[in-house]
Design an enzyme around this catalytic site. Sequence first.
Site, PDB file in Angstrom:
ATOM      1  N   GLY A  73      58.753  40.819  34.419  1.00  0.00           N
ATOM      2  CA  GLY A  73      59.862  40.140  35.096  1.00  0.00           C
ATOM      3  C   GLY A  73      61.204  40.461  34.468  1.00  0.00           C
ATOM      4  CB  CYS A  74      62.328  40.479  30.959  1.00  0.00           C
ATOM      5  SG  CYS A  74      61.994  38.727  30.648  1.00  0.00           S
ATOM      6  CB  THR A  75      61.077  45.435  32.799  1.00  0.00           C
ATOM      7  OG1 THR A  75      60.619  45.279  31.451  1.00  0.00           O
ATOM      8  CG2 THR A  75      61.404  46.891  33.070  1.00  0.00           C
ATOM      9  CB  ALA A 117      66.706  44.507  32.282  1.00  0.00           C
TER      10      ALA A 117
END
Length: 184
Positions: A77-79, A82
């Site tokens: 999710g963070c990738t 970002a």
Amino acid sequence: MKRRQFIKSFVLFSSILIGKPSRLFASINSVRLGKKAPDFLLYGFNKNNLSKKEWSLDDYSGKWLILYFYPKDFSSGCTLEAKGFQDNLSKFKKLNSCVVGISADSKEEHESFCSSAKLGYTLLSDTTAEISKSYDSWLDPYSKRNTFMINQKGIVVYKWIGVRPIGHAQEILEELIKQQRIYA
């Protein structure tokens, strides 16, 4: 509802209320729209500015700041989130705004993540969780996925709580255009 079930529910609710009231009522202390954003001074990484080691809110004076909190470098999710910001970075720059991510990861982890995901904006390390907490964006042991839009005078003008990573950058761009008209 049977008496026994009611008593169990009451005891459970009471223990939650007594044990962790800050989690239950986090929004009471949240960052308020129209108020000065909490200041920060954090170590971080930006591949376009290798000589800079620390960043503060004052570094973005005169620009719009998209300050997003996220749980962990390299997680799916963070990738996605970002890369969404990276894909729209030129649009943010054209709108006199900067994107900055904050998590509890170390500066070294951020450097590796920026290289791997080819990120051209700043990631800051909040290893003590002090800043994440000041933005009501901490749930031990990670930063919560929240985003704050701060205008060129350091005022919080919009916030997203419990963000969904897909399409978030585009959502922010649309709101940024609206807010810039309001604060023009």
